[in-house]
Design a protein around this motif. Structure first.
Motif, PDB file in Angstrom:
ATOM      1  N   GLY A 144       0.774  -1.239   0.000  1.00 46.94           N
ATOM      2  CA  GLY A 144       0.000   0.000   0.000  1.00 46.94           C
ATOM      3  C   GLY A 144       0.801   1.281   0.000  1.00 46.94           C
ATOM      4  N   GLY A 145       2.074   1.241   0.381  1.00 48.12           N
ATOM      5  CA  GLY A 145       2.900   2.447   0.329  1.00 48.12           C
ATOM      6  C   GLY A 145       2.336   3.581   1.161  1.00 48.12           C
ATOM      7  N   ILE A 146       2.340   4.789   0.588  1.00 47.20           N
ATOM      8  CA  ILE A 146       1.915   5.964   1.347  1.00 47.20           C
ATOM      9  C   ILE A 146       0.453   5.896   1.756  1.00 47.20           C
ATOM     10  CG2 ILE A 146       3.615   7.428   0.189  1.00 47.20           C
ATOM     11  CD1 ILE A 146       1.283   8.704  -1.359  1.00 47.20           C
ATOM     12  N   TRP A 147      -0.348   5.077   1.062  1.00 45.96           N
ATOM     13  CA  TRP A 147      -1.778   5.058   1.351  1.00 45.96           C
ATOM     14  C   TRP A 147      -2.099   4.334   2.649  1.00 45.96           C
ATOM     15  CZ3 TRP A 147      -4.267   8.520  -1.214  1.00 45.96           C
ATOM     16  CH2 TRP A 147      -3.746   8.943  -2.447  1.00 45.96           C
ATOM     17  N   ARG A 148      -1.242   3.428   3.093  1.00 49.33           N
ATOM     18  CA  ARG A 148      -1.499   2.739   4.352  1.00 49.33           C
ATOM     19  C   ARG A 148      -0.815   3.430   5.522  1.00 49.33           C
ATOM     20  NH1 ARG A 148       2.648   0.296   6.397  1.00 49.33           N
ATOM     21  NH2 ARG A 148       1.366  -0.863   7.862  1.00 49.33           N
ATOM     22  N   GLN A 149       0.100   4.357   5.250  1.00 52.26           N
ATOM     23  CA  GLN A 149       0.881   4.964   6.326  1.00 52.26           C
ATOM     24  C   GLN A 149       0.040   5.712   7.359  1.00 52.26           C
ATOM     25  OE1 GLN A 149       3.783   7.236   4.191  1.00 52.26           O
ATOM     26  NE2 GLN A 149       5.242   5.539   4.072  1.00 52.26           N
ATOM     27  N   PRO A 150      -0.946   6.533   6.945  1.00 51.75           N
ATOM     28  CA  PRO A 150      -1.703   7.254   7.986  1.00 51.75           C
ATOM     29  C   PRO A 150      -2.395   6.298   8.951  1.00 51.75           C
ATOM     30  CG  PRO A 150      -2.082   8.225   5.828  1.00 51.75           C
ATOM     31  CD  PRO A 150      -1.342   6.947   5.583  1.00 51.75           C
ATOM     32  N   GLY A 151      -2.997   5.241   8.421  1.00 46.95           N
ATOM     33  CA  GLY A 151      -3.676   4.286   9.276  1.00 46.95           C
ATOM     34  C   GLY A 151      -2.721   3.466  10.113  1.00 46.95           C
ATOM     35  N   ALA A 152      -1.503   3.264   9.591  1.00 43.03           N
ATOM     36  CA  ALA A 152      -0.515   2.464  10.317  1.00 43.03           C
ATOM     37  C   ALA A 152       0.286   3.293  11.301  1.00 43.03           C
ATOM     38  CB  ALA A 152       0.433   1.800   9.312  1.00 43.03           C
ATOM     39  N   GLY A 153       0.103   4.620  11.258  1.00 38.66           N
ATOM     40  CA  GLY A 153       0.836   5.492  12.160  1.00 38.66           C
ATOM     41  C   GLY A 153       2.300   5.626  11.829  1.00 38.66           C
ATOM     42  N   GLU A 154       2.678   5.306  10.573  1.00 41.94           N
ATOM     43  CA  GLU A 154       4.073   5.406  10.149  1.00 41.94           C
ATOM     44  C   GLU A 154       4.370   6.820   9.650  1.00 41.94           C
ATOM     45  OE1 GLU A 154       4.565   2.384   7.240  1.00 41.94           O
ATOM     46  OE2 GLU A 154       4.452   0.741   8.690  1.00 41.94           O
ATOM     47  N   PRO A 155       5.645   7.207   9.632  1.00 37.92           N
ATOM     48  CA  PRO A 155       5.998   8.535   9.101  1.00 37.92           C
ATOM     49  C   PRO A 155       5.500   8.710   7.677  1.00 37.92           C
ATOM     50  CG  PRO A 155       7.881   7.507  10.173  1.00 37.92           C
ATOM     51  CD  PRO A 155       6.826   6.454  10.079  1.00 37.92           C
ATOM     52  N   GLY A 156       5.161   9.958   7.296  1.00 39.69           N
ATOM     53  CA  GLY A 156       4.583  10.320   6.013  1.00 39.69           C
ATOM     54  C   GLY A 156       5.263   9.717   4.820  1.00 39.69           C
ATOM     55  N   PRO A 157       4.944  10.236   3.605  1.00 39.48           N
ATOM     56  CA  PRO A 157       4.247  11.503   3.364  1.00 39.48           C
ATOM     57  C   PRO A 157       2.724  11.444   3.433  1.00 39.48           C
ATOM     58  CG  PRO A 157       4.934  10.549   1.293  1.00 39.48           C
ATOM     59  CD  PRO A 157       5.460   9.644   2.365  1.00 39.48           C
ATOM     60  N   GLY A 158       2.151  10.354   3.935  1.00 37.43           N
ATOM     61  CA  GLY A 158       0.708  10.307   4.092  1.00 37.43           C
ATOM     62  C   GLY A 158       0.263  10.963   5.384  1.00 37.43           C
ATOM     63  N   TYR A 159      -0.974  11.481   5.407  1.00 31.50           N
ATOM     64  CA  TYR A 159      -1.554  12.098   6.604  1.00 31.50           C
ATOM     65  C   TYR A 159      -3.031  11.743   6.640  1.00 31.50           C
ATOM     66  CZ  TYR A 159      -1.636  15.375   2.681  1.00 31.50           C
ATOM     67  OH  TYR A 159      -1.733  15.912   1.423  1.00 31.50           O
ATOM     68  N   GLN A 160      -3.662  11.942   7.784  1.00 30.39           N
ATOM     69  CA  GLN A 160      -5.002  11.429   8.014  1.00 30.39           C
ATOM     70  C   GLN A 160      -6.051  11.989   7.043  1.00 30.39           C
ATOM     71  OE1 GLN A 160      -6.088   9.021   9.827  1.00 30.39           O
ATOM     72  NE2 GLN A 160      -4.260   8.550  11.006  1.00 30.39           N
ATOM     73  N   SER A 161      -5.871  13.202   6.567  1.00 25.08           N
ATOM     74  CA  SER A 161      -6.870  13.790   5.663  1.00 25.08           C
ATOM     75  C   SER A 161      -6.586  13.475   4.194  1.00 25.08           C
ATOM     76  CB  SER A 161      -6.911  15.314   5.856  1.00 25.08           C
ATOM     77  OG  SER A 161      -5.646  15.894   5.552  1.00 25.08           O
TER      78      SER A 161
END
Length: 449
Positions: free
Chosen positions: A36-53
């Motif tokens: 999933g790359g950046i798309w799973r990061q916000p849900g996984a709580g991993e460092p960006g570049p993804g964010y909750q919004s």
């Protein structure tokens, strides 16, 4: 194994599917614990570049894989969690999950040298990886497909504004930003006008006591839809692609004039360049948030004084935090020096895919379109699979470099530079045609000299 794929995001999964469809043996190395790359990061709580919004800025029907569309129940622009779930479903449908090694970081990718080299051995590359237990493992592959993305190393202003060391608040990069609720009741200055900046400013404005958007240079802000059509769909409809670039610019600028008026009416600087001569910012929200008083535009930062941010027009704001949305630089520390970024700072790849003079090394997803990337990546991966499968002959390195020079010359003429992220800019329609043309080319794969 004959092929190593690095990364299991959207591009890596497309490569895995294309290779599997050709019956080519491969392994995919992914440092995270799931696809999933950046798309799973916000849900996984991993460092960006993804964010909750984080949401898609491109329409779901163009962002989904051709053979596996996004679910009908998804909205036109799904949020990050929906995209992450979709990518996981695609990996299951494509039957490639058992070929992915999770929690594995690639440390180095290099060509064998000295005693390692064996002309009778098709293994052109040695890949060293580190597992979750910290143990190193070295393997040989005939081909390596790099699909690790290019939003890697955050960039901050250099030099930093005077007074940064003594700023009494918090300074962070968009990479470290997760959710606006973390700044509830605070005064926050967001720096930039790219996709992350406008998303983060709009998100903050629902939680922060005050949200300021500091903009040094104007960019073209484009809504997600014009005339009831997603702008990425418009980028390839026949009536639009039949226009010359000046005609496309005139049409789009007229449409923007009707849709949103002048950016200076919102307190933002007008772009100093024509449309399509620099990346645009896609946003339906930021101009509305400005008009509603939730986001206050300011010019660039001149200096910091304690907790006060002083702007170039002499105005100032008290701030508890500054979020720099100033982009990323590409970094491939595991690859040989000078690949794929050459000494001039430009990405140097034949057809934006093949590293000249380095047989068996390919890149997918290392392009920046004004529109959805998925079909471009699918075209790239199908072509790479045909090269690896021996169906396509590549030209020699000199011919590849000639094509690269021509491409970068066109980029420089259009954008004023061919360095950094600009060097991977492509137009969706023409690049799709290029990929489709490559699919029709046949011949035997060249062997290494």
């Amino acid at each position: 194994m004959s092929v190593c794929v690095i990364g299991a995001g959207l591009s890596g999964l497309a490569a895995a599917h294309a290779l599997a469809a050709k019956g080519i043996d491969f392994v995919c190395l992914e440092r995270a614990v799931d696809v999933g790359g950046i798309w799973r990061q916000p849900g996984a709580g991993e460092p960006g570049p993804g964010y909750q919004s984080l949401h898609l800025n491109t329409a779901k029907q163009l962002t989904g894989y051709t053979e596996f569309p996004m679910p009908d129940v998804y909205p036109l622009y799904p949020r990050h969690s929906e995209v992450a779930a979709y990518l996981r479903s695609f990996a299951e449908w494509a039957g490639v999950l058992d070929r992915v090694e999770f929690g594995v970081e690639v440390v180095s990718v290099r060509e064998p040298a000295g005693d390692e080299a064996d002309e009778s051995d098709d293994a052109s590359w040695t890949v060293v990886s580190r597992g979750a237990d910290g143990a190193l493992r070295s393997r040989r592959f005939a081909h390596v497909v790099v699909a690790s993305g290019h939003n890697t190393v955050p960039t901050l202003p250099k030099p930093a504004p005077p007074g940064s060391d003594g700023f009494a608040g918090r300074i962070l990069h968009a990479l470290d930003y997760q959710d606006g609720s973390d700044f509830a009741g605070q005064r926050v200055v967001v720096v930039g006008l790219g996709a992350s900046a406008v998303d983060i400013a709009a998100d903050l404005s629902r939680h922060a006591a005050r949200t300021v958007l500091s903009v040094r240079r104007g960019l073209h802000i484009v809504p997600k839809q014009l005339y009831g059509m997603s702008v990425d769909e418009m980028a390839e409809v026949p009536w639009f692609t039949a226009m010359s670039l000046p005609e496309q610019v005139e049409f789009a600028e007229n449409a923007l004039r009707v849709a949103r008026g002048k950016l200076s009416d919102y307190g933002l600087p007008e772009p100093d360049h024509p449309l399509f001569s620099s990346p645009v910012t896609i946003s339906d929200e930021i101009l509305s948030r400005i008009r509603h008083g939730a986001v206050t535009p300011r010019p660039g930062i001149d200096h910091l004084d304690g907790r006060r941010v002083v702007f170039t027009d002499g105005t100032s704001e008290e701030a508890d935090a500054i979020v720099y949305c100033t982009g990323y630089r590409m970094d491939f520390p595991f690859l040989p020096q000078g690949c794929p970024v050459g000494p001039g700072g430009s990405v140097e790849l034949y057809r934006r895919i093949v590293a000249p003079g380095r047989p068996g090394l390919y890149f997918v997803g290392l392009v920046r379109p004004m529109g959805a990337i998925t079909r471009l990546v699918e075209g790239q991966t199908h072509w790479v699979a045909r090269i690896i499968g021996g169906e396509v002959a590549l030209p020699d390195a000199d011919a590849m470099r000639e094509e690269i020079d021509t491409y970068l010359g066109g980029i420089s003429a259009r954008y004023g530079t061919a360095e950094g992220g600009t060097s991977i800019q492509v137009d969706v329609g023409p690049y799709l045609q290029e990929m489709r043309g490559l699919q029709s080319v046949r011949g035997s794969r060249r062997t290494r000299p």
